[in-house]
Design a protein around this motif. Structure first.
Motif, PDB file in Angstrom:
ATOM      1  N   PHE A   1      -8.513   2.234  -4.601  1.00 27.86           N
ATOM      2  CA  PHE A   1      -7.091   1.937  -4.657  1.00 27.86           C
ATOM      3  C   PHE A   1      -6.669   1.561  -6.071  1.00 27.86           C
ATOM      4  O   PHE A   1      -5.786   2.183  -6.660  1.00 27.86           O
TER       5      PHE A   1
ATOM      6  N   LYS B   1       1.370   3.824  -3.207  1.00 25.24           N
ATOM      7  CA  LYS B   1       0.966   5.218  -3.015  1.00 25.24           C
ATOM      8  C   LYS B   1       2.118   6.159  -3.359  1.00 25.24           C
ATOM      9  O   LYS B   1       1.947   7.149  -4.048  1.00 25.24           O
TER      10      LYS B   1
ATOM     11  N   SER C   1      -5.201   1.049   1.911  1.00 24.29           N
ATOM     12  CA  SER C   1      -5.086   2.184   1.002  1.00 24.29           C
ATOM     13  C   SER C   1      -6.365   2.998   0.954  1.00 24.29           C
ATOM     14  O   SER C   1      -6.329   4.224   0.997  1.00 24.29           O
TER      15      SER C   1
ATOM     16  N   SER D   1       0.837  -1.198   0.000  1.00 18.76           N
ATOM     17  CA  SER D   1       0.000   0.000   0.000  1.00 18.76           C
ATOM     18  C   SER D   1       0.874   1.252   0.000  1.00 18.76           C
ATOM     19  O   SER D   1       0.632   2.197  -0.754  1.00 18.76           O
TER      20      SER D   1
ATOM     21  N   ASP E   1      -2.547   7.774  -5.167  1.00 21.28           N
ATOM     22  CA  ASP E   1      -3.602   7.139  -4.370  1.00 21.28           C
ATOM     23  C   ASP E   1      -4.389   6.090  -5.141  1.00 21.28           C
ATOM     24  O   ASP E   1      -4.782   5.066  -4.595  1.00 21.28           O
TER      25      ASP E   1
END
Length: 465
Positions: free
Chosen positions: A248, A212, A240, A208, A217
RNA sequence: GGCGCCAUAGCCAAGUGGUAAGGCACGGGUCUGCAACACCCUCACCCCCAGUUCAAGUCUGGGUGGCGCCUCCA
Protein backbone atom coordinates in the motif's frame (compact mmCIF):
# COMPACT_ATOMS: atom_id res chain seq x y z
CA UNK A 1 16.72 12.05 1.78
CA UNK A 2 16.25 9.79 4.76
CA UNK A 3 12.89 9.18 6.37
CA UNK A 4 12.02 7.20 9.46
CA UNK A 5 9.68 4.45 8.36
CA UNK A 6 7.35 3.12 11.03
CA UNK A 7 7.03 -0.08 9.02
CA UNK A 8 10.71 -0.95 9.34
CA UNK A 9 11.38 1.11 12.46
CA UNK A 10 14.43 2.76 10.98
CA UNK A 11 15.55 5.64 8.86
CA UNK A 12 15.62 4.69 5.21
CA UNK A 13 16.82 6.46 2.11
CA UNK A 14 13.78 7.72 0.28
CA UNK A 15 13.41 6.26 -3.19
CA UNK A 16 10.20 7.18 -5.00
CA UNK A 17 8.30 4.66 -7.08
CA UNK A 18 8.60 6.86 -10.11
CA UNK A 19 11.71 8.98 -10.47
CA UNK A 20 11.10 12.64 -9.77
CA UNK A 21 7.58 12.11 -8.50
CA UNK A 22 6.13 11.61 -5.07
CA UNK A 23 2.69 10.38 -4.19
CA UNK A 24 1.73 11.08 -0.62
CA UNK A 25 -1.40 10.76 1.44
CA UNK A 26 -2.07 12.16 4.86
CA UNK A 27 -5.13 11.56 7.00
CA UNK A 28 -7.12 14.76 7.29
CA UNK A 29 -9.63 15.95 9.84
CA UNK A 30 -13.08 14.70 10.68
CA UNK A 31 -14.98 17.91 10.15
CA UNK A 32 -17.27 18.25 13.14
CA UNK A 33 -15.45 21.00 15.00
CA UNK A 34 -12.60 23.47 14.77
CA UNK A 35 -9.38 21.51 14.78
CA UNK A 36 -7.09 21.57 17.79
CA UNK A 37 -3.39 22.09 18.04
CA UNK A 38 -2.80 18.35 18.14
CA UNK A 39 -4.52 18.02 14.78
CA UNK A 40 -2.49 20.94 13.53
CA UNK A 41 0.80 19.13 13.97
CA UNK A 42 0.48 16.59 11.15
CA UNK A 43 -1.02 19.24 8.90
CA UNK A 44 2.03 21.43 9.43
CA UNK A 45 4.54 18.58 9.38
CA UNK A 46 3.35 17.02 6.14
CA UNK A 47 2.90 20.40 4.53
CA UNK A 48 6.54 21.05 5.36
CA UNK A 49 7.61 17.67 4.00
CA UNK A 50 5.68 18.38 0.82
CA UNK A 51 7.31 21.82 0.50
CA UNK A 52 10.76 20.33 0.99
CA UNK A 53 10.19 17.56 -1.55
CA UNK A 54 9.06 20.17 -4.05
CA UNK A 55 12.11 22.26 -3.21
CA UNK A 56 14.18 19.18 -4.02
CA UNK A 57 12.60 19.14 -7.44
CA UNK A 58 10.02 16.42 -6.97
CA UNK A 59 6.61 16.70 -8.51
CA UNK A 60 4.45 15.97 -5.49
CA UNK A 61 0.87 14.79 -5.55
CA UNK A 62 -0.36 15.33 -2.05
CA UNK A 63 -3.77 14.12 -0.95
CA UNK A 64 -5.38 14.99 2.35
CA UNK A 65 -8.93 13.89 2.90
CA UNK A 66 -11.89 15.28 4.78
CA UNK A 67 -13.88 12.75 6.75
CA UNK A 68 -17.39 14.10 6.29
CA UNK A 69 -19.33 10.95 7.11
CA UNK A 70 -18.91 9.99 10.73
CA UNK A 71 -20.67 9.35 14.03
CA UNK A 72 -19.37 12.58 15.54
CA UNK A 73 -20.70 14.62 12.67
CA UNK A 74 -24.10 13.01 13.00
CA UNK A 75 -24.07 13.69 16.71
CA UNK A 76 -23.16 17.29 16.11
CA UNK A 77 -25.90 17.72 13.52
CA UNK A 78 -28.49 16.49 15.99
CA UNK A 79 -27.17 18.88 18.63
CA UNK A 80 -27.24 21.85 16.32
CA UNK A 81 -30.39 20.91 14.49
CA UNK A 82 -28.79 21.08 11.07
CA UNK A 83 -27.98 18.37 8.56
CA UNK A 84 -24.73 16.41 8.77
CA UNK A 85 -23.80 17.89 5.43
CA UNK A 86 -24.21 21.40 6.77
CA UNK A 87 -21.99 20.51 9.71
CA UNK A 88 -19.22 19.17 7.55
CA UNK A 89 -19.43 21.98 5.02
CA UNK A 90 -19.17 24.53 7.76
CA UNK A 91 -16.10 22.95 9.34
CA UNK A 92 -14.38 22.36 6.03
CA UNK A 93 -14.64 26.08 5.49
CA UNK A 94 -13.31 26.72 8.97
CA UNK A 95 -10.50 24.24 8.38
CA UNK A 96 -9.25 26.27 5.46
CA UNK A 97 -9.37 29.49 7.46
CA UNK A 98 -7.14 28.03 10.15
CA UNK A 99 -4.92 26.18 7.68
CA UNK A 100 -4.35 29.38 5.73
CA UNK A 101 -3.36 31.21 8.89
CA UNK A 102 -0.94 28.38 9.67
CA UNK A 103 0.50 28.91 6.17
CA UNK A 104 -0.43 25.37 5.18
CA UNK A 105 -0.62 25.07 1.42
CA UNK A 106 -3.63 23.47 -0.19
CA UNK A 107 -3.10 19.80 -0.95
CA UNK A 108 -3.28 18.70 -4.55
CA UNK A 109 -6.76 17.51 -3.68
CA UNK A 110 -8.92 17.34 -0.56
CA UNK A 111 -11.29 14.48 -1.32
CA UNK A 112 -14.41 13.88 0.74
CA UNK A 113 -15.84 10.55 1.81
CA UNK A 114 -19.32 11.52 0.68
CA UNK A 115 -18.05 11.87 -2.87
CA UNK A 116 -16.36 8.45 -2.93
CA UNK A 117 -19.11 6.10 -1.85
CA UNK A 118 -18.96 4.31 -5.18
CA UNK A 119 -15.24 3.62 -4.88
CA UNK A 120 -15.71 2.50 -1.31
CA UNK A 121 -18.46 0.05 -2.22
CA UNK A 122 -16.37 -1.34 -5.05
CA UNK A 123 -13.48 -1.93 -2.70
CA UNK A 124 -15.63 -3.65 -0.09
CA UNK A 125 -17.06 -5.87 -2.79
CA UNK A 126 -13.60 -6.93 -3.85
CA UNK A 127 -12.70 -7.71 -0.25
CA UNK A 128 -15.86 -9.75 0.07
CA UNK A 129 -15.07 -11.67 -3.08
CA UNK A 130 -11.60 -12.41 -1.79
CA UNK A 131 -13.00 -13.81 1.43
CA UNK A 132 -11.64 -10.98 3.55
CA UNK A 133 -15.00 -9.51 4.42
CA UNK A 134 -18.33 -10.90 5.53
CA UNK A 135 -21.81 -9.53 5.63
CA UNK A 136 -23.99 -10.02 8.67
CA UNK A 137 -27.46 -8.62 8.24
CA UNK A 138 -26.34 -5.49 6.41
CA UNK A 139 -23.18 -4.89 8.41
CA UNK A 140 -19.99 -5.79 6.59
CA UNK A 141 -16.87 -6.56 8.59
CA UNK A 142 -13.25 -7.11 7.69
CA UNK A 143 -11.97 -10.47 8.84
CA UNK A 144 -8.52 -9.74 10.19
CA UNK A 145 -7.63 -13.38 10.66
CA UNK A 146 -7.70 -13.85 6.93
CA UNK A 147 -5.08 -11.17 6.32
CA UNK A 148 -1.70 -12.70 7.04
CA UNK A 149 0.17 -9.43 7.56
CA UNK A 150 -2.25 -7.99 10.09
CA UNK A 151 -0.21 -6.25 12.77
CA UNK A 152 2.86 -5.56 10.67
CA UNK A 153 2.70 -1.80 11.12
CA UNK A 154 1.87 -1.70 14.82
CA UNK A 155 4.21 -4.64 15.53
CA UNK A 156 1.51 -6.59 17.26
CA UNK A 157 0.63 -10.19 16.76
CA UNK A 158 -2.99 -11.13 16.42
CA UNK A 159 -2.74 -13.00 19.72
CA UNK A 160 -1.34 -10.01 21.58
CA UNK A 161 -3.95 -7.74 20.14
CA UNK A 162 -6.66 -10.11 21.26
CA UNK A 163 -5.17 -10.42 24.71
CA UNK A 164 -5.21 -6.67 25.16
CA UNK A 165 -8.46 -6.06 23.36
CA UNK A 166 -10.79 -3.81 25.26
CA UNK A 167 -13.26 -3.90 22.46
CA UNK A 168 -16.81 -4.70 23.34
CA UNK A 169 -17.32 -8.20 22.18
CA UNK A 170 -20.04 -7.98 19.63
CA UNK A 171 -22.02 -11.15 19.08
CA UNK A 172 -22.07 -10.40 15.44
CA UNK A 173 -18.39 -10.19 14.68
CA UNK A 174 -16.41 -13.36 14.19
CA UNK A 175 -13.42 -11.89 15.96
CA UNK A 176 -13.37 -8.94 18.35
CA UNK A 177 -10.68 -7.36 16.18
CA UNK A 178 -12.77 -7.37 13.04
CA UNK A 179 -13.80 -3.87 12.08
CA UNK A 180 -16.72 -2.42 10.16
CA UNK A 181 -16.39 -1.71 6.47
CA UNK A 182 -20.06 -0.93 5.97
CA UNK A 183 -22.53 0.03 8.64
CA UNK A 184 -26.20 -0.70 8.31
CA UNK A 185 -28.44 2.34 8.29
CA UNK A 186 -29.88 3.58 11.57
CA UNK A 187 -32.87 5.87 11.84
CA UNK A 188 -32.10 9.50 11.22
CA UNK A 189 -28.67 8.83 9.82
CA UNK A 190 -27.39 9.59 6.35
CA UNK A 191 -27.23 6.51 4.15
CA UNK A 192 -26.43 5.27 0.68
CA UNK A 193 -27.69 2.30 -1.30
CA UNK A 194 -25.32 -0.65 -1.46
CA UNK A 195 -25.27 -4.36 -2.31
CA UNK A 196 -25.73 -4.97 1.43
CA UNK A 197 -28.64 -2.61 1.79
CA UNK A 198 -28.84 0.98 2.92
CA UNK A 199 -26.00 2.17 5.09
CA UNK A 200 -22.74 4.10 5.23
CA UNK A 201 -19.04 3.31 5.14
CA UNK A 202 -16.95 2.54 8.22
CA UNK A 203 -14.16 4.88 9.15
CA UNK A 204 -11.10 3.04 7.87
CA UNK A 205 -12.19 2.14 4.37
CA UNK A 206 -12.44 5.75 3.21
CA UNK A 207 -8.71 6.40 3.30
CA UNK A 208 -7.97 3.20 1.41
CA UNK A 209 -10.53 4.04 -1.25
CA UNK A 210 -9.56 7.67 -1.69
CA UNK A 211 -5.86 6.93 -1.72
CA UNK A 212 -6.39 4.28 -4.39
CA UNK A 213 -8.51 6.57 -6.50
CA UNK A 214 -6.26 9.60 -6.40
CA UNK A 215 -2.83 8.00 -6.15
CA UNK A 216 -3.10 4.42 -7.31
CA UNK A 217 -2.58 1.07 -5.62
CA UNK A 218 0.85 1.80 -4.19
CA UNK A 219 1.90 5.19 -2.87
CA UNK A 220 5.23 6.54 -1.70
CA UNK A 221 4.42 8.14 1.61
CA UNK A 222 1.53 7.82 4.01
CA UNK A 223 1.47 10.13 7.00
CA UNK A 224 -0.52 10.78 10.12
CA UNK A 225 -0.34 11.05 13.87
CA UNK A 226 1.13 8.23 15.93
CA UNK A 227 -2.27 7.49 17.38
CA UNK A 228 -3.45 6.43 13.96
CA UNK A 229 -0.95 3.59 13.70
CA UNK A 230 -3.40 1.29 15.38
CA UNK A 231 -6.01 0.58 14.36
CA UNK A 232 -6.54 3.06 11.54
CA UNK A 233 -3.38 2.61 9.48
CA UNK A 234 -3.11 -1.06 10.28
CA UNK A 235 -6.61 -1.44 8.91
CA UNK A 236 -5.85 0.64 5.84
CA UNK A 237 -3.04 -1.76 5.03
CA UNK A 238 -5.32 -4.74 5.53
CA UNK A 239 -7.94 -3.22 3.23
CA UNK A 240 -5.69 -1.86 0.49
CA UNK A 241 -3.28 -4.75 0.33
CA UNK A 242 -6.07 -7.24 0.77
CA UNK A 243 -7.91 -5.64 -2.11
CA UNK A 244 -5.06 -4.91 -4.52
CA UNK A 245 -2.52 -7.54 -3.58
CA UNK A 246 0.24 -4.93 -3.68
CA UNK A 247 2.11 -2.98 -1.04
CA UNK A 248 0.00 0.00 0.00
CA UNK A 249 2.58 2.57 1.09
CA UNK A 250 6.36 2.32 0.98
CA UNK A 251 7.05 4.82 3.76
CA UNK A 252 4.86 5.28 6.80
CA UNK A 253 5.53 8.52 8.66
CA UNK A 254 4.07 9.35 12.03
CA UNK A 255 4.33 12.54 13.98
CA UNK A 256 4.54 12.66 17.78
CA UNK A 257 1.91 14.02 20.10
CA UNK A 258 1.28 17.41 21.53
CA UNK A 259 1.20 17.15 25.30
CA UNK A 260 -0.29 19.34 28.00
CA UNK A 261 1.65 18.92 31.23
CA UNK A 262 3.27 15.83 29.71
CA UNK A 263 -0.07 14.28 29.02
CA UNK A 264 -1.41 13.62 25.58
CA UNK A 265 -3.80 16.23 24.29
CA UNK A 266 -6.87 14.78 22.73
CA UNK A 267 -10.48 15.52 22.15
CA UNK A 268 -11.48 12.56 24.26
CA UNK A 269 -9.49 13.82 27.25
CA UNK A 270 -10.91 17.27 26.84
CA UNK A 271 -7.55 18.92 27.51
CA UNK A 272 -7.22 20.47 24.10
CA UNK A 273 -6.86 23.93 22.64
CA UNK A 274 -8.36 24.67 19.29
CA UNK A 275 -6.26 26.56 16.84
CA UNK A 276 -9.08 29.07 16.71
CA UNK A 277 -8.67 29.78 20.43
CA UNK A 278 -4.97 30.29 20.09
CA UNK A 279 -5.50 32.71 17.23
CA UNK A 280 -7.05 35.10 19.75
CA UNK A 281 -3.67 35.55 21.42
CA UNK A 282 -1.08 34.73 18.80
CA UNK A 283 -0.55 35.00 15.10
CA UNK A 284 -0.92 31.40 14.00
CA UNK A 285 2.41 31.53 12.25
CA UNK A 286 3.80 31.35 15.79
CA UNK A 287 2.18 27.93 16.13
CA UNK A 288 3.89 26.83 12.95
CA UNK A 289 7.21 28.10 14.29
CA UNK A 290 6.60 26.31 17.57
CA UNK A 291 5.92 23.01 15.80
CA UNK A 292 8.92 23.23 13.51
CA UNK A 293 11.32 24.10 16.32
CA UNK A 294 11.08 20.49 17.47
CA UNK A 295 11.59 17.32 15.49
CA UNK A 296 8.28 16.01 14.17
CA UNK A 297 8.58 12.62 15.84
CA UNK A 298 9.32 13.81 19.34
CA UNK A 299 6.48 14.61 21.69
CA UNK A 300 6.26 18.28 22.56
CA UNK A 301 4.70 20.02 25.46
CA UNK A 302 2.46 22.92 24.74
CA UNK A 303 2.09 26.04 26.85
CA UNK A 304 1.65 29.76 26.63
CA UNK A 305 5.22 30.24 27.75
CA UNK A 306 6.57 28.07 24.93
CA UNK A 307 4.46 29.89 22.37
CA UNK A 308 5.90 33.17 23.59
CA UNK A 309 9.40 31.81 23.10
CA UNK A 310 8.49 30.79 19.57
CA UNK A 311 6.98 34.20 18.96
CA UNK A 312 10.16 35.99 19.98
CA UNK A 313 12.21 33.66 17.82
CA UNK A 314 9.95 34.27 14.85
CA UNK A 315 10.19 38.03 15.42
CA UNK A 316 13.91 37.72 15.02
CA UNK A 317 13.42 36.24 11.57
CA UNK A 318 11.00 38.98 10.56
CA UNK A 319 13.28 41.71 11.87
CA UNK A 320 16.03 40.31 9.67
CA UNK A 321 13.74 39.98 6.67
CA UNK A 322 12.49 43.55 6.86
CA UNK A 323 15.97 44.85 7.51
CA UNK A 324 17.10 43.27 4.24
CA UNK A 325 14.24 45.01 2.41
CA UNK A 326 15.22 48.28 4.02
CA UNK A 327 18.87 47.92 3.12
CA UNK A 328 18.07 47.03 -0.45
CA UNK A 329 16.05 50.21 -0.84
CA UNK A 330 18.72 52.37 0.69
CA UNK A 331 21.87 50.95 -0.78
CA UNK A 332 23.62 53.17 -3.32
CA UNK A 333 25.99 50.62 -4.81
CA UNK A 334 24.93 48.15 -7.44
CA UNK A 335 27.81 45.74 -7.90
CA UNK A 336 29.49 43.65 -5.26
CA UNK A 337 33.10 44.30 -4.39
CA UNK A 338 35.69 41.54 -4.57
CA UNK A 339 35.39 40.96 -0.82
CA UNK A 340 31.64 40.88 -1.05
CA UNK A 341 31.80 38.32 -3.82
CA UNK A 342 33.79 36.03 -1.57
CA UNK A 343 31.27 36.60 1.18
CA UNK A 344 28.37 35.87 -1.17
CA UNK A 345 29.96 32.56 -2.11
CA UNK A 346 30.41 31.67 1.53
CA UNK A 347 26.66 31.92 2.13
CA UNK A 348 26.04 28.60 0.45
CA UNK A 349 27.27 26.87 3.61
CA UNK A 350 23.93 27.73 5.18
CA UNK A 351 22.01 26.22 2.30
CA UNK A 352 24.08 23.06 2.66
CA UNK A 353 23.58 22.71 6.37
CA UNK A 354 19.88 23.48 5.95
CA UNK A 355 19.42 20.80 3.30
CA UNK A 356 21.48 18.30 5.27
CA UNK A 357 19.21 18.80 8.24
CA UNK A 358 16.02 18.49 6.21
CA UNK A 359 17.30 15.42 4.42
CA UNK A 360 17.88 13.75 7.75
CA UNK A 361 14.30 12.74 8.44
CA UNK A 362 13.02 16.28 8.20
CA UNK A 363 15.06 17.74 11.02
CA UNK A 364 13.39 21.12 11.04
CA UNK A 365 14.90 22.08 14.40
CA UNK A 366 18.38 21.81 12.94
CA UNK A 367 17.27 23.49 9.75
CA UNK A 368 15.96 26.46 11.71
CA UNK A 369 19.29 26.65 13.51
CA UNK A 370 20.94 27.06 10.10
CA UNK A 371 18.60 29.91 9.30
CA UNK A 372 19.43 31.64 12.57
CA UNK A 373 23.10 31.28 11.81
CA UNK A 374 22.48 32.83 8.42
CA UNK A 375 20.56 35.66 10.06
CA UNK A 376 23.41 36.42 12.42
CA UNK A 377 25.81 36.51 9.50
CA UNK A 378 23.56 38.82 7.48
CA UNK A 379 22.94 41.14 10.42
CA UNK A 380 26.67 41.35 11.08
CA UNK A 381 27.88 41.83 7.57
CA UNK A 382 25.29 43.83 5.69
CA UNK A 383 24.66 47.53 6.06
CA UNK A 384 23.57 50.53 3.98
CA UNK A 385 27.04 50.68 2.56
CA UNK A 386 26.78 47.16 1.17
CA UNK A 387 26.08 46.71 -2.52
CA UNK A 388 22.62 45.82 -3.75
CA UNK A 389 24.12 42.67 -5.21
CA UNK A 390 25.34 41.49 -1.82
CA UNK A 391 22.12 42.41 -0.04
CA UNK A 392 20.10 40.69 -2.74
CA UNK A 393 22.17 37.54 -2.36
CA UNK A 394 21.43 37.46 1.35
CA UNK A 395 17.77 38.24 0.82
CA UNK A 396 17.37 35.53 -1.79
CA UNK A 397 18.96 32.84 0.31
CA UNK A 398 16.96 33.85 3.34
CA UNK A 399 13.74 33.69 1.33
CA UNK A 400 14.73 30.41 -0.28
CA UNK A 401 15.22 28.67 3.05
CA UNK A 402 12.34 30.21 4.96
CA UNK A 403 9.96 29.45 2.09
CA UNK A 404 10.68 25.75 2.46
CA UNK A 405 9.53 25.91 6.07
CA UNK A 406 6.71 28.30 5.31
CA UNK A 407 8.04 30.75 7.89
CA UNK A 408 8.67 34.49 7.72
CA UNK A 409 6.99 34.64 4.35
CA UNK A 410 4.65 37.56 4.95
CA UNK A 411 5.57 40.88 3.40
CA UNK A 412 5.46 44.01 5.48
CA UNK A 413 2.67 46.47 4.82
CA UNK A 414 4.32 49.17 2.81
CA UNK A 415 2.29 52.09 4.11
CA UNK A 416 0.77 53.18 7.33
CA UNK A 417 -2.27 55.38 7.59
CA UNK A 418 -1.49 59.04 7.02
CA UNK A 419 -2.27 60.19 10.52
CA UNK A 420 0.17 57.65 11.89
CA UNK A 421 2.84 58.71 9.44
CA UNK A 422 2.36 62.31 10.52
CA UNK A 423 2.65 61.37 14.18
CA UNK A 424 5.93 59.66 13.45
CA UNK A 425 7.13 62.75 11.66
CA UNK A 426 6.04 64.93 14.56
CA UNK A 427 7.93 62.69 16.96
CA UNK A 428 11.06 62.96 14.89
CA UNK A 429 10.81 66.72 15.03
CA UNK A 430 10.31 66.59 18.78
CA UNK A 431 13.36 64.38 19.20
CA UNK A 432 15.43 66.76 17.15
CA UNK A 433 14.37 69.55 19.51
CA UNK A 434 15.16 67.28 22.44
CA UNK A 435 11.51 67.37 23.45
CA UNK A 436 11.71 63.79 24.64
CA UNK A 437 8.60 64.05 26.70
CA UNK A 438 6.49 64.72 23.62
CA UNK A 439 8.43 62.08 21.68
CA UNK A 440 7.69 59.45 24.29
CA UNK A 441 4.07 60.50 24.43
CA UNK A 442 3.71 59.85 20.75
CA UNK A 443 5.52 56.56 21.01
CA UNK A 444 3.17 55.43 23.78
CA UNK A 445 0.18 56.62 21.82
CA UNK A 446 1.21 54.56 18.80
CA UNK A 447 1.99 51.57 20.99
CA UNK A 448 -1.59 51.72 22.23
CA UNK A 449 -2.60 51.41 18.58
CA UNK A 450 -0.36 48.40 18.13
CA UNK A 451 2.53 50.15 16.43
CA UNK A 452 5.99 49.69 17.90
CA UNK A 453 8.59 52.29 17.02
CA UNK A 454 12.31 51.68 17.01
CA UNK A 455 14.96 54.34 16.49
CA UNK A 456 17.73 52.55 14.68
CA UNK A 457 20.95 53.89 13.29
CA UNK A 458 19.27 53.97 9.93
CA UNK A 459 16.22 55.91 11.10
CA UNK A 460 12.84 55.21 12.57
CA UNK A 461 11.32 51.82 11.97
CA UNK A 462 7.95 50.50 12.95
CA UNK A 463 6.35 47.14 13.31
CA UNK A 464 3.05 45.72 14.43
CA UNK A 465 2.85 44.56 18.01
C1' G B 1 -0.07 -8.82 30.05
C1' G B 2 1.79 -7.44 24.79
C1' C B 3 4.10 -3.54 21.71
C1' G B 4 6.70 1.13 21.52
C1' C B 5 8.85 6.00 22.74
C1' C B 6 11.59 9.42 25.76
C1' A B 7 15.41 11.33 29.68
C1' U B 8 20.96 17.04 27.05
C1' A B 9 21.66 24.23 30.65
C1' G B 10 16.64 28.39 34.20
C1' C B 11 12.87 27.07 29.88
C1' C B 12 12.64 24.73 24.95
C1' A B 13 15.61 21.80 21.66
C1' A B 14 19.41 19.54 17.77
C1' G B 15 23.35 16.21 18.05
C1' U B 16 26.68 11.00 12.18
C1' G B 17 31.84 7.31 18.72
C1' G B 18 36.51 11.93 18.73
C1' U B 19 36.61 16.87 23.33
C1' A B 20 28.19 19.75 23.46
C1' A B 21 23.95 23.46 17.27
C1' G B 22 20.16 26.93 17.61
C1' G B 23 16.12 29.72 20.12
C1' C B 24 14.05 31.97 24.62
C1' A B 25 15.36 33.87 29.47
C1' C B 26 19.49 35.84 32.75
C1' G B 27 24.19 38.71 33.39
C1' G B 28 28.16 42.09 31.27
C1' G B 29 29.32 45.33 27.11
C1' U B 30 28.96 48.36 22.17
C1' C B 31 25.23 51.50 19.95
C1' U B 32 21.47 54.91 21.86
C1' G B 33 18.08 60.94 24.84
C1' C B 34 15.41 56.57 26.84
C1' A B 35 13.42 52.06 25.06
C1' A B 36 13.73 48.60 21.26
C1' C B 37 16.55 46.29 17.26
C1' A B 38 21.35 44.57 16.03
C1' C B 39 26.24 43.07 17.35
C1' C B 40 30.22 41.20 20.96
C1' C B 41 31.12 38.39 25.59
C1' U B 42 29.20 35.06 29.40
C1' C B 43 25.91 30.67 30.51
C1' A B 44 26.01 22.20 30.36
C1' C B 45 31.20 17.27 32.29
C1' C B 46 24.44 15.31 28.47
C1' C B 47 19.22 10.69 34.84
C1' C B 48 22.20 6.54 37.66
C1' C B 49 25.45 2.02 37.58
C1' A B 50 28.41 -1.35 34.87
C1' G B 51 30.54 -2.83 30.19
C1' U B 52 32.68 -2.41 24.94
C1' U B 53 36.42 1.14 22.84
C1' C B 54 42.54 4.58 22.21
C1' A B 55 37.91 7.50 22.54
C1' A B 56 30.58 7.29 24.55
C1' G B 57 25.58 12.27 25.32
C1' U B 58 26.18 8.96 21.04
C1' C B 59 27.03 1.51 21.29
C1' U B 60 25.63 -2.92 24.95
C1' G B 61 23.44 -4.64 29.61
C1' G B 62 20.98 -3.35 34.14
C1' G B 63 18.46 0.30 36.98
C1' U B 64 15.40 4.85 38.03
C1' G B 65 11.90 8.28 36.21
C1' G B 66 8.18 9.95 32.55
C1' C B 67 4.88 9.02 28.34
C1' G B 68 2.08 6.48 24.57
C1' C B 69 -0.61 2.47 21.85
C1' C B 70 -3.43 -2.25 22.38
C1' U B 71 -11.14 1.67 22.38
C1' C B 72 -12.97 7.10 19.04
C1' C B 73 -8.50 10.14 18.69
C1' A B 74 -3.53 13.82 14.83
Amino acid sequence: MKLYNTLTQQKETFVPIEEGKVKMYSCGPTVYNYFHIGNARPFIVFDTLRRFLEYQGYQVTFIQNFTDVDDKIIKRSLEEGISPQEVSEKYIEEYFKDADALLIKRATAHPKVSEHIEEIIRMIKTLEEKGLAYNIDGNVYYSVEHFADYGKLSKQSLEDLKAGARVDVSDEKKSPLDFALWKKKKDGEPYWESPWGQGRPGWHIECSAMSKKHLGDTIDIHGGGQDLIFPHHENEIAQSEGCCGKPFANYWLHNGYININNEKMSKSKGNFFTVRDIAKHFDLEVVRMFMLMAHYRSPVNFSDELLKQAETALDRLYTAKYQLDYLLENSALETASADEKIWIDSLSQYRHSFINAMEDDLNTADAIASIFELVRNLNSNLSESSSKEAIMAGKKLFAELTDVLGLAVKEKESKLEENIESLIAERQAARKNKDFKRADEIRDQLLAQGIILEDTREGVKWKRA
